[in-house]
Design a protein around this motif. Structure first.
Motif, PDB file in Angstrom:
ATOM      1  N   ASN A   1       0.814  -1.217   0.000  1.00 13.76           N
ATOM      2  CA  ASN A   1       0.000   0.000   0.000  1.00 13.76           C
ATOM      3  C   ASN A   1       0.845   1.263   0.000  1.00 13.76           C
ATOM      4  O   ASN A   1       0.521   2.239  -0.691  1.00 13.76           O
ATOM      5  N   GLU A   2       1.925   1.283   0.781  1.00 15.61           N
ATOM      6  CA  GLU A   2       2.757   2.483   0.841  1.00 15.61           C
ATOM      7  C   GLU A   2       3.490   2.718  -0.472  1.00 15.61           C
ATOM      8  O   GLU A   2       3.680   3.879  -0.879  1.00 15.61           O
ATOM      9  N   CYS A   3       3.913   1.658  -1.146  1.00 12.57           N
ATOM     10  CA  CYS A   3       4.539   1.831  -2.462  1.00 12.57           C
ATOM     11  C   CYS A   3       3.540   2.415  -3.457  1.00 12.57           C
ATOM     12  O   CYS A   3       3.875   3.299  -4.263  1.00 12.57           O
ATOM     13  N   ARG A   4       2.308   1.950  -3.397  1.00 10.71           N
ATOM     14  CA  ARG A   4       1.277   2.512  -4.270  1.00 10.71           C
ATOM     15  C   ARG A   4       1.007   3.974  -3.921  1.00 10.71           C
ATOM     16  O   ARG A   4       0.789   4.804  -4.821  1.00 10.71           O
ATOM     17  N   ASN A   5       1.010   4.306  -2.634  1.00  9.22           N
ATOM     18  CA  ASN A   5       0.796   5.699  -2.240  1.00  9.22           C
ATOM     19  C   ASN A   5       1.903   6.599  -2.766  1.00  9.22           C
ATOM     20  O   ASN A   5       1.647   7.720  -3.233  1.00  9.22           O
ATOM     21  N   LEU A   6       3.146   6.131  -2.678  1.00  8.54           N
ATOM     22  CA  LEU A   6       4.258   6.930  -3.194  1.00  8.54           C
ATOM     23  C   LEU A   6       4.128   7.150  -4.696  1.00  8.54           C
ATOM     24  O   LEU A   6       4.365   8.259  -5.195  1.00  8.54           O
TER      25      LEU A   6
ATOM     26  N   ARG B   1       1.345   7.101  -6.444  1.00  8.70           N
ATOM     27  CA  ARG B   1       0.203   7.992  -6.662  1.00  8.70           C
ATOM     28  C   ARG B   1       0.602   9.449  -6.424  1.00  8.70           C
ATOM     29  O   ARG B   1       0.255  10.333  -7.219  1.00  8.70           O
ATOM     30  N   GLN B   2       1.332   9.702  -5.334  1.00  8.29           N
ATOM     31  CA  GLN B   2       1.758  11.061  -5.049  1.00  8.29           C
ATOM     32  C   GLN B   2       2.726  11.574  -6.112  1.00  8.29           C
ATOM     33  O   GLN B   2       2.655  12.735  -6.521  1.00  8.29           O
TER      34      GLN B   2
ATOM     35  N   THR C   1      11.019   3.279  -5.889  1.00  7.50           N
ATOM     36  CA  THR C   1       9.971   2.706  -5.047  1.00  7.50           C
ATOM     37  C   THR C   1       9.664   1.275  -5.469  1.00  7.50           C
ATOM     38  O   THR C   1       9.448   0.394  -4.622  1.00  7.50           O
TER      39      THR C   1
ATOM     40  N   LEU D   1       4.733  14.692   3.053  1.00  7.87           N
ATOM     41  CA  LEU D   1       3.896  13.558   2.656  1.00  7.87           C
ATOM     42  C   LEU D   1       4.750  12.410   2.134  1.00  7.87           C
ATOM     43  O   LEU D   1       4.550  11.246   2.499  1.00  7.87           O
TER      44      LEU D   1
ATOM     45  N   ASN E   1       5.536   8.439   3.972  1.00  3.94           N
ATOM     46  CA  ASN E   1       5.439   7.127   3.325  1.00  3.94           C
ATOM     47  C   ASN E   1       6.763   6.375   3.370  1.00  3.94           C
ATOM     48  O   ASN E   1       6.789   5.154   3.603  1.00  3.94           O
TER      49      ASN E   1
ATOM     50  N   ASN F   1      -2.824  -7.313  -2.050  1.00  5.77           N
ATOM     51  CA  ASN F   1      -1.926  -6.671  -1.082  1.00  5.77           C
ATOM     52  C   ASN F   1      -1.636  -7.612   0.051  1.00  5.77           C
ATOM     53  O   ASN F   1      -1.296  -7.204   1.120  1.00  5.77           O
TER      54      ASN F   1
END
Length: 321
Positions: free
Chosen positions: A107-112, A114-115, A134, A200, A204, A321
């Protein structure tokens, strides 16, 4: 310099249909049978000797009755069962915690990613670098847990000097995280993002480091030695004295009874051994390589949505995930 996952065959969780007994009831792979076969065979062989001595030799030859009361053995068996349950539960707690940590890493890799795709549009080269690093983080984490040195296949598109420095680093996940942060700081210095946006990204990255640290805690903290030794000694004493308890009421069926008890008890103990460190190559370990491929595929697709990326399939839904 090699920068892909080692060619060694990875282990991983076995896919199966829990509703279908016939498809896996007689499976050998992943069943712990190869690991416990030697111990069970020794117990069975010993029970054959005890039973043969009891049934075929007159009492005056061995000088005493080979049969003993079952009271003490029953009490010990109850305590041993509780110890085995505690052992298996402790191991499964570590297995499930490891699974949750890798789910968080996904999830955190996907968040990075996305950002990066939304906040770094003014600096496409930094956006690409951050996403590629990432994508390499889970590979670096897997390699660190397995004692290897490897990054994602997509790392070939990163500066090879940096890739070589990461592969030579003492802690690869930390080195990859440094480069993710460096790309974000460079974007801030160029005024592509603000200080708040940089925070942000940093949050992450901090979570990624927390996840690999927790995985290392699981990996480097086995069940306490005294507990393991005492349990195995109790198992051996129980299984090798069992024929003396069964020989009088069961006679030659003692061999079959010993086989069943040894198979169940040694199997439970071996399951605990296999799943207490879920990051290795055993058949019941977590499929880390599949998680890594899933993250890499997701991030490359986000970075270049026009180019279709293969989606790794496993048949049991672990690709999410």
């Amino acid at each position: 310099m090699a920068n892909v996952v080692a060619a060694r065959k990875f282990g991983g969780m076995i896919s199966y249909n829990p509703h279908d007994w016939r498809s896996h009831l007689l499976d050998i792979r992943g069943s712990m049978l190869p690991e416990i076969m030697g111990r069970v065979a020794l117990c069975v062989g010993w029970s054959v000797l005890v039973t043969a001595a009891h049934e075929l030799l007159p009492p005056w030859i061995h000088g005493f009755s080979l049969s003993v009361p079952s009271t003490v053995h029953t009490l010990i068996g109850t305590a041993l069962g509780l110890l085995l349950v505690f052992r298996t539960n402790s191991s499964y707690d570590k297995f499930w915690e490891g699974r949750k940590l890798w789910g968080g890493m996904v999830n955190e890799c996907r968040n990075l990613a996305r950002q990066a795709t939304t906040l770094l549009t003014a600096a496409p080269e930094l956006q690409r670098e951050l996403i590629l690093w990432t994508a390499s983080f889970p590979y670096a984490a897997m390699s660190a847990l397995r004692g290897a040195k490897a990054l994602a296949p997509s790392s070939k598109d990163l500066p090879q000097a940096d890739v070589g420095a990461v592969l030579a680093a003492q802690h690869m996940p930390l080195a990859v995280a440094q480069r993710i942060s460096r790309a974000a700081v460079t974007a801030r210095n160029r005024q592509v993002i603000s200080d708040q946006m940089l925070m942000l990204f940093d949050q992450n990255v901090n979570l990624l480091i927390d996840y690999i640290g927790a995985c290392e805690r699981i990996h480097k903290t086995p069940i306490p030695f005294a507990y393991m030794v005492h349990l195995r000694r109790a198992l051996i004493l129980y299984c090798f004295t069992l024929p003396f308890v069964l020989v009088e009421p069961l006679h030659w069926w003692t061999v079959g009874g010993t086989l069943l008890v040894a198979f169940v008890f040694f199997g439970i103990e071996e399951i605990g051994v296999e799943i207490e460190d879920p990051f290795g190559f055993d058949e019941n370990d977590l499929p880390l390589e599949r998680f890594c491929q899933t993250i890499e595929g997701n991030l490359l697709a986000v970075m270049d949505p026009a180019e279709p990326k293969p989606w790794p399939t496993s048949g049991n839904g672990d690709e999410q995930n």
